[in-house]
Design an enzyme around this catalytic site. Structure first.
Site, PDB file in Angstrom:
ATOM      1  N   LYS A 158      -5.813   6.938 -19.979  1.00 15.96           N
ATOM      2  CA  LYS A 158      -6.047   7.396 -21.352  1.00 15.96           C
ATOM      3  C   LYS A 158      -4.780   7.185 -22.197  1.00 15.96           C
ATOM      4  CE  LYS A 158      -9.883   8.445 -19.395  1.00 15.96           C
ATOM      5  NZ  LYS A 158     -10.152   9.767 -18.827  1.00 15.96           N
ATOM      6  N   ARG A 164       0.840  -1.203   0.000  1.00 11.48           N
ATOM      7  CA  ARG A 164       0.000   0.000   0.000  1.00 11.48           C
ATOM      8  C   ARG A 164       0.879   1.259   0.000  1.00 11.48           C
ATOM      9  NH1 ARG A 164      -1.196   1.963   4.556  1.00 11.48           N
ATOM     10  NH2 ARG A 164      -2.091   0.110   5.503  1.00 11.48           N
ATOM     11  N   ASP A 174      -4.317  19.521 -15.532  1.00 11.36           N
ATOM     12  CA  ASP A 174      -4.692  18.171 -15.956  1.00 11.36           C
ATOM     13  C   ASP A 174      -4.245  18.044 -17.411  1.00 11.36           C
ATOM     14  OD1 ASP A 174      -5.944  15.875 -16.916  1.00 11.36           O
ATOM     15  OD2 ASP A 174      -7.732  16.139 -15.670  1.00 11.36           O
ATOM     16  N   TYR A 192     -12.735  18.066 -16.672  1.00 15.19           N
ATOM     17  CA  TYR A 192     -13.343  16.729 -16.655  1.00 15.19           C
ATOM     18  C   TYR A 192     -14.515  16.675 -15.660  1.00 15.19           C
ATOM     19  CZ  TYR A 192     -13.617  11.667 -16.076  1.00 15.19           C
ATOM     20  OH  TYR A 192     -14.055  10.379 -16.002  1.00 15.19           O
TER      21      TYR A 192
END
Ligand SMILES: *Cc1c(COP(=O)(O)O)cnc(C)c1O
Length: 416
Positions: free
Chosen positions: A198, A48, A173, A101
């Site tokens: 993406k 983690r 972004d 977004y």
């Protein structure tokens, strides 16, 4: 403007596996790591917190931006969440672009607001709007350029001058163009954030996100938030993302060349009423696009995303989407396949109509994420779909298609 090299995409930040000498870093599929002694380990303690496969991807993503190693997350939105939690606390204020977004808008409006963090959304294509929105409580400005799905641009260097003067952080972004075609950190931004889902992974096989900065303290804070919230990327997803990264410059060159050709073809089609692509000389910010996007060889490249509208509005637009065959109708972008999206019914379905129209997202708008197929084949498919949409047989086909596929499509969308 280009300071990027394809060599860095293949080799930057990579290290040979010291145990077996494997050229490619293995997928280290282990939750935990044996400690040599109490308090002494080989750099990893629990997956983690860190994992060797993820760590290598982080070095590589940092290297391509001349930055500290990135921090990688299970999704792009997990990366954005960590970025917001690292830079904002109760009472603080964030200024966001009004065409970012949809998931980012939801995060700011519906979740950060409950934590006492307020957000103002402005049209960042005019940097003066950013300056006006900054208050003494503002800690962060968050922009996305080109905007989705209108392809409106924001001048990163101009906004960076404003945020630097105000002592506010600027995050970009950069999912649409990636560091291959746009270099926000070189233009004065403090942070870049990605949905690696993406273009960076690029093959529609692994979700992920990353945060990149040259400010090592900030990166450490983001890493701490990731440890606290448990949002690290899994090893296999990091492996797939790293594999995609090696071919990112190659793919973006092809995506951009195809998109330029398709945008020009659409612009010359009498059945098409509008085309949005920064590479068209008719784009209102074409000059900014030429300054801000990277040159590869002799040409400036503008990425693979464009949007257009057909004559006949929303109904005709729906028929085009239903009649396409080679191009798939999905909520996704940035992959090797050409992907079509209807923002109004898919990605922006949550956004009130007035607000959509105000930022140019009309009912019939179609977003195309142009793939790396042969441009002629993509054009042939779009040509057939657009022509069919404009005759009555196309309308009849539509009825049959909607009935045949409604169930499958509805269940696909329900999960997004
Ligand atoms: C998809 C996307 C995101 C969110 O990323 P996920 O990996 O889906 O969580 C954020 N920003 C942009 C521009 C995107 O396209």
């Amino acid at each position: 403007m280009s300071s990027f090299s394809s060599t860095i995409a293949v080799h930057g930040g990579r290290s040979c596996d010291p145990v077996h000498g494997s050229l490619v870093t293995p997928i280290v599929q282990s939750t935990t790591y044996v400690q040599d002694q109490v308090g002494i380990n080989k750099g990893h303690a629990y997956s983690r917190v860190s994992n060797p496969t993820v760590t290598e991807l982080e070095r590589r993503l940092g290297a391509i931006e001349n930055a500290a190693p990135a921090v990688c997350f299970g999704t792009g939105l997990a990366a954005e969440t960590a970025l917001f939690l690292a830079t904002l606390r109760a009472g603080d204020h964030v200024v966001c672009g009004d065409a970012i977004y949809g998931g980012t808008v939801r995060l700011v409006r519906q979740l950060l607001s409950e934590l006492g963090i307020s957000g103002t959304f402005v049209d960042t294509s005019d940097p003066a709007n950013v300056a006006r929105a900054i208050t003494p409580r503002t800690r962060l400005v968050f922009i996305e350029t080109p905007a989705n799905p209108t392809l409106k641009l924001t001048d990163i260097a101009a906004v960076a001058r404003i945020t630097n003067n105000a002592g506010v952080l600027l995050a970009v972004d950069n999912t649409f163009l990636t560091p291959v075609l746009q270099r926000p950190l070189d233009l004065g931004a403090d942070i870049t954030v990605y949905s690696t889902t993406k273009h960076i992974e690029g093959h529609s096989t692994a979700i992920g996100g990353s945060v990149v900065s040259r400010d090592e303290q900030l990166v450490e804070r983001v890493r701490f938030i990731r440890k606290c919230t448990g949002s690290i990327q899994a090893a296999f997803q990091a492996f797939l993302t790293g594999r995609g990264l090696s071919t990112l410059p190659l793919r973006l060159e092809r995506h951009s060349q195809n998109a330029q050709r398709i945008a020009e073809w659409l612009a010359s089609n009498p059945l098409v009423s509008a085309v949005n692509y920064p590479g068209l000389s008719t784009h209102p910010q074409h000059d900014l696009a030429l300054r801000q996007h990277a040159k590869v060889g002799e040409r400036v490249l503008h990425g693979g995303i464009l949007s257009f509208e057909v004559v006949g509005g929303a109904q005709a637009g729906a028929r085009v989407l239903n009649n396409a065959r080679l191009c798939s109708l999905v909520e996704h972008l940035g992959s090797v396949e050409t992907l079509l999206t209807h923002p109004v019914s898919m990605t922006h379905a949550d956004v009130p109509r007035e607000q959509r129209l105000a930022v140019g997202i009309t009912d019939g708008l179609i977003r195309v994420s142009v793939g790396i197929e042969d441009a002629d084949d993509i054009i042939e498919d779009l040509d057939r779909a657009i022509t069919l949409a404009h005759n009555e047989e196309g309308a009849a086909d539509l009825e049959a298609d909607v009935c045949a596929s409604a169930d499958g499509r509805a269940s696909c969308l329900a999960n997004v």
